[in-house]
Design an enzyme around this catalytic site. Structure first.
Site, mmCIF file in Angstrom:
data_model
loop_
_atom_site.group_PDB
_atom_site.id
_atom_site.type_symbol
_atom_site.label_atom_id
_atom_site.label_comp_id
_atom_site.label_asym_id
_atom_site.label_seq_id
_atom_site.Cartn_x
_atom_site.Cartn_y
_atom_site.Cartn_z
ATOM 1 N N HIS A 174 -36.890 -18.244 13.609
ATOM 2 C CA HIS A 174 -37.940 -19.070 14.204
ATOM 3 C C HIS A 174 -38.773 -19.719 13.117
ATOM 4 O O HIS A 174 -39.069 -19.114 12.082
ATOM 5 C CB HIS A 174 -38.781 -18.293 15.222
ATOM 6 C CG HIS A 174 -39.715 -17.255 14.678
ATOM 7 N ND1 HIS A 174 -41.011 -17.542 14.297
ATOM 8 C CD2 HIS A 174 -39.561 -15.913 14.493
ATOM 9 C CE1 HIS A 174 -41.619 -16.425 13.904
ATOM 10 N NE2 HIS A 174 -40.762 -15.421 14.003
ATOM 11 N N ASP A 191 -42.823 -13.797 8.162
ATOM 12 C CA ASP A 191 -42.646 -13.992 9.605
ATOM 13 C C ASP A 191 -42.870 -15.457 9.962
ATOM 14 O O ASP A 191 -43.994 -15.846 10.290
ATOM 15 C CB ASP A 191 -43.637 -13.091 10.348
ATOM 16 C CG ASP A 191 -43.395 -13.013 11.829
ATOM 17 O OD1 ASP A 191 -42.352 -13.506 12.288
ATOM 18 O OD2 ASP A 191 -44.258 -12.469 12.537
ATOM 19 N N GLU A 225 -41.686 -19.068 18.955
ATOM 20 C CA GLU A 225 -41.351 -17.648 19.146
ATOM 21 C C GLU A 225 -42.618 -16.837 19.317
ATOM 22 O O GLU A 225 -42.672 -15.913 20.144
ATOM 23 C CB GLU A 225 -40.545 -17.147 17.942
ATOM 24 C CG GLU A 225 -39.974 -15.738 18.097
ATOM 25 C CD GLU A 225 -40.911 -14.629 17.573
ATOM 26 O OE1 GLU A 225 -40.568 -13.450 17.756
ATOM 27 O OE2 GLU A 225 -41.972 -14.957 16.996
ATOM 28 N N GLU A 226 -43.642 -17.195 18.540
ATOM 29 C CA GLU A 226 -44.885 -16.440 18.565
ATOM 30 C C GLU A 226 -45.668 -16.640 19.864
ATOM 31 O O GLU A 226 -46.614 -15.912 20.144
ATOM 32 C CB GLU A 226 -45.768 -16.836 17.366
ATOM 33 C CG GLU A 226 -45.122 -16.622 16.003
ATOM 34 C CD GLU A 226 -45.001 -15.156 15.599
ATOM 35 O OE1 GLU A 226 -45.271 -14.275 16.442
ATOM 36 O OE2 GLU A 226 -44.638 -14.896 14.442
ATOM 37 N N ASP A 253 -35.221 -12.521 11.617
ATOM 38 C CA ASP A 253 -36.677 -12.612 11.748
ATOM 39 C C ASP A 253 -37.292 -11.509 10.908
ATOM 40 O O ASP A 253 -37.203 -10.330 11.252
ATOM 41 C CB ASP A 253 -37.065 -12.452 13.226
ATOM 42 C CG ASP A 253 -38.541 -12.707 13.488
ATOM 43 O OD1 ASP A 253 -39.306 -12.847 12.515
ATOM 44 O OD2 ASP A 253 -38.940 -12.752 14.669
ATOM 45 N N HIS A 332 -48.958 -12.182 10.520
ATOM 46 C CA HIS A 332 -49.974 -12.699 11.446
ATOM 47 C C HIS A 332 -51.367 -12.711 10.817
ATOM 48 O O HIS A 332 -52.371 -12.611 11.504
ATOM 49 C CB HIS A 332 -49.986 -11.925 12.768
ATOM 50 C CG HIS A 332 -48.691 -12.006 13.512
ATOM 51 N ND1 HIS A 332 -48.418 -11.225 14.620
ATOM 52 C CD2 HIS A 332 -47.584 -12.768 13.320
ATOM 53 C CE1 HIS A 332 -47.210 -11.508 15.065
ATOM 54 N NE2 HIS A 332 -46.677 -12.435 14.290
#
Length: 370
Positions: A174, A191, A225-226, A253, A332
């Site tokens: 992603h 990520d 995706e998130e 991922d 994140h």
């Protein structure tokens, strides 16, 4: 973990925090309504979900595909795969990731998220023009898969040469990133900048070698995706409606992290994946990687392979380590960069490029000229 930003007036974002969304949690047959803000808050608490607002019917025909699953042979193209693996270069991973993480955020509803996706599209096109022989370029398609939000997904296909085999092999990652507070910076190196570069370098090495698969092989970079696997669900819905015969999908991922004090290994996810394809994936690791595999679990709606699994397509997921050792400290956040810690390893990312090369050749086949 900081408080989620709740204001809607952020330049460059198209994000209505009060918008209602249909969200499917683990163990739920019927989705529930959440606002966009509630969805963001749930994700920040570690709750995984499908946002099914645009794909409520996905999975209703899964049983038809599960009943007609393909079988997977043992790896048998060892010399061919290894010759391509030898051309993989860490410097290419570093160069791509340096640029890809320079965007303030790759959030799927942000202007910089769109800019990062367009940059990746241009880079894929440039690599194809530079490395693919002219005859192979005619068999390669590069396209944007548009969504209702700003950022598109990217689909690259190398057409199969067989007139009798309509199977499609997919390698995915992603391209979006997020911060727990979505308006804050999110460089997203691990990520999923790491997975994005893992499969991109595999693609470059394959086309440089003149890869002509017997079955069509596709490389997917999913948007959103998130946001609850939004991009991949939209792609799967399209493939399902067109009757595309996807025989195998492999997700990449988070492929960079080697936690200090642990041995280097790759995590083979065993939940929400196809068991037969998972066993095949283990064999690829044993045959072509320099590090061992370890079984691990990731949970409901963990990454984009889950969208394919939900619809009954065989899919697997290989992550950077056993799940208890993955990079939870920095993802994140604005600190998900490739230079924050020596635990971020480009050598480890390259192991996943090796895996992607093996997956593409072993399942796509290769029609060699005589």
């Amino acid at each position: 973990m900081g408080d989620v930003v709740t204001t809607e007036s952020h330049p460059g974002f198209d994000l209505d925090l009060s918008a209602p969304r249909l969200v499917q949690l683990e163990g739920q047959e019927e989705p529930m309504i959440m606002t966009e803000l509630e969805k963001i808050q749930a994700k920040a608490r570690g709750i995984r979900f499908f946002d099914v607002t645009d794909t409520p019917e996905l999975g209703t025909r899964a049983h038809l595909r599960v009943a007609n699953k393909p079988s997977y042979p043992a790896p048998n193209n060892t010399q061919t795969v290894k010759s391509v693996i030898e051309s993989l270069k860490i410097q290419n991973l570093q160069d791509i990731l340096a640029k890809f993480t320079s965007f303030r955020t790759r959030h799927y509803r942000s202007q910089t998220g769109k800019e990062s996706q367009r940059w990746l599209l241009r880079k894929i096109t440039e690599l194809t023009e530079e490395y693919a022989p002219e005859a192979l370029q005619e068999s390669i398609s590069i396209r944007e898969f548009d969504h209702s939000w700003q950022q598109s997904s990217i689909i690259v296909g190398i057409n199969g040469t067989s007139a009798d085999d309509d199977g499609v092999v997919i390698l995915g990652a992603h391209l979006d990133s997020t911060n727990d507070s979505p308006f804050l910076p999110a460089p997203g190196a691990d990520d999923d900048g790491s997975g994005t570069t893992s499969i991109l370098e595999a693609y470059r090495a394959l086309i440089e070698a003149g890869f002509r698969p017997e079955r069509t092989v596709e490389f997917h970079w999913y948007s959103a995706e998130e946001g609850g696997l939004l991009g991949s669900q939209a792609v799967v819905k399209s493939y399902e409606s067109r009757g595309v015969n996807v025989i195998a999908m492999s997700q990449y991922d988070m492929t960079a992290w080697v936690k200090r004090g642990t041995k280097e290994e790759v995590g083979i996810v065993t939940d929400y994946t196809d068991p037969d394809l998972t066993e095949f994936n283990k064999k690829l690791v044993e045959q072509y990687l320099s590090v061992p595999w370890v079984e691990t679990k990731c949970g409901h709606a963990c990454s984009d392979h889950a969208s394919w699994n939900k619809a009954g397509y065989p899919s697997v997921f290989t992550i950077e380590s056993a799940y208890e050792n993955v990079n939870v400290q920095y993802v994140h956040t604005q600190n998900d960069t490739y230079d924050i810690s020596d635990e971020f390893s480009f050598e480890h990312i390259l192991e996943f490029s090796k895996l992607a090369v093996g997956f593409a050749i072993e399942l796509g086949g290769w029609k060699k000229s005589s």
